[in-house]
Design a protein around this motif. Sequence first.
Motif, short mmCIF file in Angstrom:
data_model
loop_
_atom_site.label_atom_id
_atom_site.label_comp_id
_atom_site.label_asym_id
_atom_site.label_seq_id
_atom_site.Cartn_x
_atom_site.Cartn_y
_atom_site.Cartn_z
N MET A 109 0.85 -1.20 0.00
CA MET A 109 0.00 0.00 0.00
C MET A 109 0.88 1.25 0.00
SD MET A 109 -2.86 1.13 2.83
CE MET A 109 -3.93 -0.28 2.72
N LYS A 110 0.49 2.23 -0.81
CA LYS A 110 1.24 3.50 -0.86
C LYS A 110 0.57 4.48 0.09
CE LYS A 110 2.41 3.27 -5.74
NZ LYS A 110 2.30 4.09 -6.95
N ILE A 111 1.36 5.04 1.00
CA ILE A 111 0.80 5.89 2.05
C ILE A 111 1.43 7.28 2.01
CG2 ILE A 111 0.63 6.18 4.57
CD1 ILE A 111 -0.09 3.39 4.83
N LEU A 112 0.59 8.29 2.24
CA LEU A 112 1.07 9.67 2.40
C LEU A 112 0.66 10.14 3.80
CD1 LEU A 112 2.08 12.48 1.38
CD2 LEU A 112 -0.24 12.86 0.49
N VAL A 113 1.64 10.61 4.58
CA VAL A 113 1.34 11.19 5.89
C VAL A 113 1.50 12.70 5.77
CG1 VAL A 113 2.04 11.29 8.32
CG2 VAL A 113 2.06 9.10 7.12
N ILE A 114 0.55 13.44 6.33
CA ILE A 114 0.61 14.90 6.24
C ILE A 114 0.97 15.50 7.59
CG2 ILE A 114 -0.77 16.98 5.81
CD1 ILE A 114 -2.24 15.35 3.69
N GLY A 115 2.01 16.36 7.59
CA GLY A 115 2.45 17.02 8.83
C GLY A 115 3.96 16.92 8.98
N SER A 116 4.48 17.54 10.02
CA SER A 116 5.95 17.60 10.15
C SER A 116 6.45 17.54 11.59
CB SER A 116 6.46 18.90 9.52
OG SER A 116 5.89 20.00 10.22
N GLY A 117 5.57 17.20 12.54
CA GLY A 117 5.98 17.26 13.94
C GLY A 117 6.31 15.90 14.53
N GLY A 118 6.43 15.87 15.85
CA GLY A 118 6.71 14.63 16.55
C GLY A 118 5.57 13.64 16.38
N ARG A 119 4.36 14.14 16.36
CA ARG A 119 3.19 13.26 16.13
C ARG A 119 3.32 12.53 14.79
NH1 ARG A 119 -1.54 16.86 16.30
NH2 ARG A 119 -0.26 17.96 14.81
N GLU A 120 3.71 13.30 13.76
CA GLU A 120 3.81 12.69 12.43
C GLU A 120 4.99 11.73 12.35
OE1 GLU A 120 3.15 15.96 12.92
OE2 GLU A 120 1.03 15.79 12.42
N HIS A 121 6.10 12.04 13.06
CA HIS A 121 7.20 11.08 13.07
C HIS A 121 6.74 9.77 13.71
CE1 HIS A 121 11.72 10.12 13.90
NE2 HIS A 121 11.13 9.24 13.12
N ALA A 122 5.99 9.87 14.80
CA ALA A 122 5.51 8.66 15.47
C ALA A 122 4.56 7.88 14.55
CB ALA A 122 4.81 9.03 16.78
N LEU A 123 3.69 8.61 13.83
CA LEU A 123 2.77 7.94 12.89
C LEU A 123 3.55 7.22 11.79
CD1 LEU A 123 0.03 10.73 12.57
CD2 LEU A 123 -0.40 8.39 13.36
N VAL A 124 4.54 7.93 11.21
CA VAL A 124 5.34 7.34 10.13
C VAL A 124 6.10 6.11 10.64
CG1 VAL A 124 7.43 7.75 8.76
CG2 VAL A 124 5.58 9.44 8.74
N TRP A 125 6.72 6.26 11.81
CA TRP A 125 7.51 5.16 12.40
C TRP A 125 6.66 3.91 12.59
CZ3 TRP A 125 6.63 3.29 17.48
CH2 TRP A 125 7.61 2.43 17.97
N LYS A 126 5.45 4.11 13.14
CA LYS A 126 4.59 2.95 13.42
C LYS A 126 4.02 2.37 12.12
CE LYS A 126 2.07 0.21 16.05
NZ LYS A 126 2.68 -1.02 16.56
N LEU A 127 3.63 3.25 11.19
CA LEU A 127 3.12 2.75 9.90
C LEU A 127 4.20 1.98 9.16
CD1 LEU A 127 1.16 5.97 8.79
CD2 LEU A 127 0.11 3.72 9.24
N ALA A 128 5.45 2.45 9.29
CA ALA A 128 6.56 1.81 8.58
C ALA A 128 6.80 0.37 9.06
CB ALA A 128 7.84 2.63 8.74
N HIS A 129 6.34 0.03 10.27
CA HIS A 129 6.46 -1.34 10.77
C HIS A 129 5.53 -2.30 10.03
CE1 HIS A 129 8.33 0.52 14.28
NE2 HIS A 129 8.63 -0.67 14.75
#
Length: 431
Positions: free
Chosen positions: A1-21
Amino acid sequence: MKILVIGSGGREHALVWKLAHSPHVTQMWCAPGNAGIAQERLAKNSSLVECVNVSAADLPKLLAFALEKKIELTVVGPDNPLALGIVDLFQKNNLRIWGPNQKAAQFESSKVFSQNFMEKYGIPTARAGTFSGSAAAKKFAAELNGKCAVKVDGLALGKGVLICANEIEANKAIDEILVAKNFGAAGANIVIQEFLEGVEISLHAICDGKTAKLFPTSQDHKRALDGDKGLNTGGMGTYSPTPFLNDAELKKIGETILSPWLFGCAEEKINFCGILYPGIMLTKSGVKVLEFNARFGDPETQVYLTRLENDLVELLDASVNGALDKIELKWKPEVSVCVVMASSGYPGNYEKGKIIRGLDDAAKLPDVKVFHAGTAKNGNEIVTNGGRVLGVTALGKDLKTAQTAAYAAVEKIYFAGAQFRRDIAAKALKY
Ligand code: AMP
């Protein structure tokens, strides 16, 4: 699945990190992202997450990007694009997107809307009034002896709540918003709530329009300085779970808030897909909702996602598809603590571009994850690029262990002028 996360803060890093798993993710982008996000690799194929230089508020460019890349799921972090209607826009263009639509995002984008909704559907909240004229507002504030929270109706970058201790302060706050119009159109209306005393905690529930699943509790530390002193900030640290509610109490409080909220949403034809994040006060006369947010908290996300065991793609998919009733949320038993490291001067003016050292040493510590908030790459260096710079997060078998681990990681990191609170989770340890 191709995913786009919108934002640039700590919240978005946590979202990206967890989605990347997640093994479901084959490619991921983040707009605009930060230096930490750009270092994350996907579990599926080791490819790097790509940061795209598009602002979170630039809806036309985000749409064009998502269409061009054939994004299969867009995940929205911050409140602003939600309030601007990014979900409605993407859905009109047949793109799958996770987050509340513009009507549902009003729970955060309009405090007047939220207050009226709570009163209409019997959600426990502070005694309050909503006003557009200063005379009536001052009369109500006087009835409360001036001990109140004066709140700007619209989004105000976290600065729209003025806590007043007496009538002089309340009248000044009312004049600033309604007469001097210091908050522009966002301050055309205000909510005045009685001042509530008690323990303040954050709740989060993931929703799909019909079902709302409650997360464990967490507690933010809003003030800049130790002992809850200094100015209000976006959040200087957090931990989860808190000791203030046991599981049965949390369940009961969840029902007290979420049952009438879901009923009200159905009545008002609000299809809320995303995170409902009520800020609540545990007062002597029971729980009261101070406000609703319509997205993940920052830094609450950092502690929640380090504890979440579910695959986040599957969870967000279920939220988009209206299938949350089939999902059971699973949490690690460990406690998570996040200490925010900020730039000198934050939440006021601060400088950017300070070189950050020690990130690799901190990352080597067990059970530690350093989430980036305001960082950028400058040549080979990672430099500060915002008020809140890092969210240093650690898991531990108990609160003390997690707190010690988080501060051990903070000690490894250096940038000029770094400021952080030394008492994150201290209140819980004393409880
Ligand atoms: P809000 O954005 O509405 O959550 O307000 C920001 C902060 O102001 C909250 O996190 C509370 O610490 C404080 N606050 C808001 N409303 C009240 C209230 N009615 N009584 C006491 N403190 C409040």
